[in-house]
Design an enzyme around this catalytic site. Structure first.
Site, PDB file in Angstrom:
ATOM      1  N   GLY A   9      66.209  48.274  42.992  1.00  0.00           N
ATOM      2  CA  GLY A   9      65.633  47.536  44.122  1.00  0.00           C
ATOM      3  C   GLY A   9      66.169  48.125  45.419  1.00  0.00           C
ATOM      4  N   GLY A  12      64.522  47.744  49.191  1.00  0.00           N
ATOM      5  CA  GLY A  12      64.386  46.460  49.859  1.00  0.00           C
ATOM      6  C   GLY A  12      65.379  46.271  50.996  1.00  0.00           C
ATOM      7  CG  ASP A  35      62.264  49.744  44.866  1.00  0.00           C
ATOM      8  OD1 ASP A  35      63.105  49.145  45.561  1.00  0.00           O
ATOM      9  OD2 ASP A  35      61.141  49.252  44.595  1.00  0.00           O
ATOM     10  CB  ILE A  36      58.841  48.871  41.238  1.00  0.00           C
ATOM     11  CG1 ILE A  36      57.730  48.814  40.200  1.00  0.00           C
ATOM     12  CG2 ILE A  36      58.379  48.316  42.576  1.00  0.00           C
ATOM     13  CD1 ILE A  36      57.416  47.416  39.725  1.00  0.00           C
ATOM     14  NE  ARG A  37      54.782  49.073  45.325  1.00  0.00           N
ATOM     15  CZ  ARG A  37      55.374  47.892  45.330  1.00  0.00           C
ATOM     16  NH1 ARG A  37      56.483  47.712  46.011  1.00  0.00           N
ATOM     17  NH2 ARG A  37      54.867  46.874  44.675  1.00  0.00           N
ATOM     18  CE1 TYR A 143      65.223  34.869  45.486  1.00  0.00           C
ATOM     19  CE2 TYR A 143      65.949  33.089  46.917  1.00  0.00           C
ATOM     20  CZ  TYR A 143      66.084  34.381  46.446  1.00  0.00           C
ATOM     21  OH  TYR A 143      67.079  35.181  46.946  1.00  0.00           O
ATOM     22  CE  LYS A 147      67.993  35.810  43.354  1.00  0.00           C
ATOM     23  NZ  LYS A 147      68.479  37.121  42.917  1.00  0.00           N
TER      24      LYS A 147
HETATM   25  N1  SER Z   1      66.669  34.920  52.233  1.00  0.00           N
HETATM   26  C1  SER Z   1      66.133  34.448  51.002  1.00  0.00           C
HETATM   27  C2  SER Z   1      64.822  33.816  51.181  1.00  0.00           C
HETATM   28  O1  SER Z   1      64.554  33.357  52.264  1.00  0.00           O
HETATM   29  C3  SER Z   1      67.063  33.460  50.403  1.00  0.00           C
HETATM   30  O2  SER Z   1      67.957  34.091  49.586  1.00  0.00           O
HETATM   31  O3  SER Z   1      64.089  33.716  50.256  1.00  0.00           O
END
Ligand code: SER
Length: 320
Positions: A9, A12, A35-37, A143, A147
């Site tokens: 990654g 990013g 990375d994937i790209r 998300y 996590k």
């Molecule tokens: N910065 C991230 C988000 O906004 C949170 O880890 O998704």
């Protein structure tokens, strides 16, 4: 020891800066970006690069076999805002990707793994102010709960297989070398680009939405300090709270105005990211990081704002 480090990654927001810093520390050839790209980012192209999709187990296995990394940083993930649009993909990428890496790290005896968690692991019933390391955690974004589950897997692999996994719950990250990708805290980066390009910005979060944030330089320093800390000092094997700077869009805008007096901020209504932000802490207690690996933050709101503007000025501003 001669380190071989893979950053997955790498293209990013965090990856770009981490690759730059790790290459400065260990040498360009010791740090494999992946990375994937492909990317044309000069930082990434200064050293080796591998195309990697963390969901492609066979290819990932070949990459581990070829490089036999001593350290792996897994940064590939779908963030909070995009995660709500693609919930199943976010779960799959964030979870299955992590488990692939943990398994291969055990198989190939990778000495250390870093995996980022987030303030998104907290939820509406977590204390909002000075949120402690241990408390009620009821994240309601995909998300966030990916996590939180990931933290449990990290601790499990440490306990069960002795894998040295280390992790930080990052606050929203603000940097000038790379752009954020699909999070709720992205406003705090976009605002700087728009302030310099157009003198105005429409915030998708309301004026008084306080969130924990951190300048990228501090975040990278924290990451590398945690990875360098003696294993026996680490008492947290899920993920460390990191405090950062707590501020609202109105406070950030006031700080930017000190440098760009005509800067104007407005606020949009009914943005879905507001509900995500409202479920997160306003500030974080990071006593464990201070005690276990001597963490000390350098940047506050004013020094971060000044540094961001200084570094972004003069560069060509894309509209984001
Ligand atoms: N910065 C991230 C988000 O906004 C949170 O880890 O998704």
């Amino acid at each position: 020891m001669n380190e071989t480090i893979i950053v997955i990654g790498s293209n990013g927001q965090i990856g770009t800066e981490l690759v730059m810093n790790l290459r400065a520390k260990y040498g360009n050839d010791q740090v494999i970006a992946s990375d994937i790209r492909n990317t044309d980012h000069p930082i990434i192209n200064e050293g080796p690069f591998e195309l990697v999709n963390v969901l492609d187990k066979d290819n990932l296995h070949k990459v581990f076999e070829k490089h036999r990394p001593t350290q792996v940083y897994l940064l590939a993930a779908i963030l909070s805002a995009v995660g709500e649009q693609k919930p199943k993909l976010a779960w799959d990428l964030n979870m299955t990707g992590l488990i692939h890496i943990l398994d291969f790290a055990v198989e190939f005896k990778t000495a250390k793994v870093f995996w980022p968690s987030s303030i998104a692991v907290f939820g509406p019933h977590s204390p909002k102010e000075n949120t402690p390391q241990f408390c009620i955690m009821d994240p309601n974004s995909v998300y966030g709960f990916s996590k939180l589950a990931g933290e449990r897997w990290c601790e499990y692999y440490f306990t069960k297989y002795g894998l040295d996994v280390r992790s930080i719950r990052y606050p929203g990250l603000i940097g000038w070398r790379s752009e954020p990708g699909g999070g709720t805290t992205d406003y705090a980066v976009n605002i700087f680009h728009k302030a310099l390009a157009n003198g105005k910005y429409e915030s998708f979060l309301s004026a008084d939405t306080a969130l924990p944030m951190m300048y990228m330089e501090d975040a990278i320093r924290a990451t590398i300090s945690l990875m360098d800390a003696p294993a026996e000092n680490l008492t947290i094997r899920s993920s460390y709270n990191l405090g950062g700077i707590s501020f609202t869009p109105a406070q950030l805008s006031a700080e930017i105005k000190k440098h760009i007096p005509n800067f104007e901020i407005s606020y949009s209504e009914h943005d879905p990211r507001q509900a995500i932000a409202d479920s997160w802490p306003k500030s974080i207690d990071d006593t464990y990081a201070q005690n276990d690996w001597d963490w000390k933050q350098k940047f506050d709101l004013s020094s971060m704002t000044a540094d961001m503007l200084k570094n972004l000025k003069g560069s060509i501003h894309k509209t984001i």
